[in-house]
Design an enzyme around this catalytic site. Structure first.
Site, PDB file in Angstrom:
ATOM      1  CG  HIS A  99      -6.041   3.166  -5.357  1.00 24.99           C
ATOM      2  ND1 HIS A  99      -5.208   3.306  -6.453  1.00 24.99           N
ATOM      3  CD2 HIS A  99      -5.643   4.092  -4.454  1.00 24.99           C
ATOM      4  CE1 HIS A  99      -4.333   4.271  -6.203  1.00 24.99           C
ATOM      5  NE2 HIS A  99      -4.581   4.769  -4.989  1.00 24.99           N
ATOM      6  CD  GLU A 169      -6.211   8.434  -3.930  1.00 25.10           C
ATOM      7  OE1 GLU A 169      -5.380   8.746  -3.078  1.00 25.10           O
ATOM      8  OE2 GLU A 169      -6.140   7.390  -4.591  1.00 25.10           O
TER       9      GLU A 169
HETATM   10  P1  13P Z   1       0.601   9.438  -4.018  1.00 24.97           P
HETATM   11  O1  13P Z   1       0.467  10.209  -2.738  1.00 24.97           O
HETATM   12  O2  13P Z   1       1.885   8.649  -4.108  1.00 24.97           O
HETATM   13  O3  13P Z   1       0.321  10.279  -5.214  1.00 24.97           O
HETATM   14  O4  13P Z   1      -0.534   8.318  -3.987  1.00 24.97           O
HETATM   15  C1  13P Z   1      -1.832   8.733  -3.822  1.00 24.97           C
HETATM   16  C2  13P Z   1      -2.650   7.524  -3.740  1.00 24.97           C
HETATM   17  O5  13P Z   1      -2.868   6.859  -4.727  1.00 24.97           O
HETATM   18  C3  13P Z   1      -3.148   7.131  -2.403  1.00 24.97           C
HETATM   19  O6  13P Z   1      -4.124   6.173  -2.477  1.00 24.97           O
END
Ligand code: 13P
Length: 259
Positions: A99, A169
């Site tokens: 992450h 992401e």
């Molecule tokens: P948000 O949905 O709060 O932007 O977070 C995304 C995330 O990092 C999920 O792993």
């Protein structure tokens, strides 16, 4: 993805370091579990802080549990770390790896690669997060994601590869990023196509069966658009997963679309 085969979509909640107490965690988890009895085409995973996993697992089996990290050593002198096997034994079946918030703390592609291999060996399904911090005008971010994929997946067993979920992401779209911007389903779709191409060059046909999901401020308002037009097999929600109603709404939207 593969022809003729219905692949369940997946909605994953990353609670990050929330909520403050086990009691609140149980309340939130129970609220989601209560309302998802009829799901057929959507898999739901919640990734709470590690020390809540065992307790939450006893509340409901309808929701799969995942961790937010797992170390690569299996046992021994690794102060502060938790192994994939330990997580599996308390009920985790998934683990988020790489992450951006952990990369920010110093984790690199090589660490993540070792964690992926160890997690697979422990029977966990890794959710590998990739994504660029900025979108440069020269489109260098494609190469950035390519390097993340290649380095994180180097030497991963071909047979176990399809257990991995890739979460795109874009860091610039995550709710905690200062001055964040909304990513569009088109941004997602373009990157998902690119990711699948990289995976197919590396892993061949298996790449078609790998789930690729989107995360970055996903909410109950844009979930439908991302699921329909973002080229994805599911969503990874952060903030929205901390609100039972919003998270449920996202799950319902997915289930309704996933025919
Ligand atoms: P948000 O949905 O709060 O932007 O977070 C995304 C995330 O990092 C999920 O792993």
């Amino acid at each position: 993805m593969s022809e003729g085969k219905i692949m369940k979509k997946i909605i994953i909640g990353n609670w990050k370091m929330n909520p403050r107490t086990l009691k609140e965690a149980e309340k939130l988890f129970s609220a989601v579990a209560k309302s998802i009895s009829a799901l057929k085409k959507t898999e739901v995973v919640i990734c709470p802080p590690t020390l809540y996993i065992e307790k939450l697992n006893k509340i409901s089996k309808k929701i799969m549990l995942g961790a937010q990290d797992a170390f690569y050593g299996d046992v021994g002198a690794f102060t502060g770390e938790v192994s994939g096997e330990m997580l599996y034994n308390v009920g985790a079946r998934y683990v988020i790896l790489g992450h951006s918030e952990r990369r920010e703390l110093g984790e690199n592609n090589n660490d993540i690669n070792k964690k992926i291999k160890a997690s697979l060996a422990a029977g966990l399904r890794p959710i590998l997060c990739v994504g660029e911090s900025v979108r440069d005008p020269d489109h260098g971010y494609f190469n950035f994601v390519k390097t993340q994929l290649e380095e994180c997946l180097a030497g991963v067993n071909q047979k176990l590869f399809s257990k991995i979920i890739i979460a795109y992401e874009p860091v610039w779209a995550i709710s905690s990023t200062p001055n964040r911007k909304d990513a569009t389903p088109a941004d997602s779709e373009e990157m998902v196509i690119f990711i699948r191409k990289i995976l197919s060059l590396k892993f061949g046909k298996e790449a078609a069966t790998v789930k690729i999901i989107y995360g970055g401020s996903v909410n109950e308002k844009d979930a439908k658009d991302f699921l329909q037009n973002g080229g994805v097999d599911g969503l990874l929600a952060g903030r929205a997963s901390l609100d039972a109603k919003k998270f449920m709404e996202i799950i319902k939207i997915c289930e309704a679309l996933n025919k």
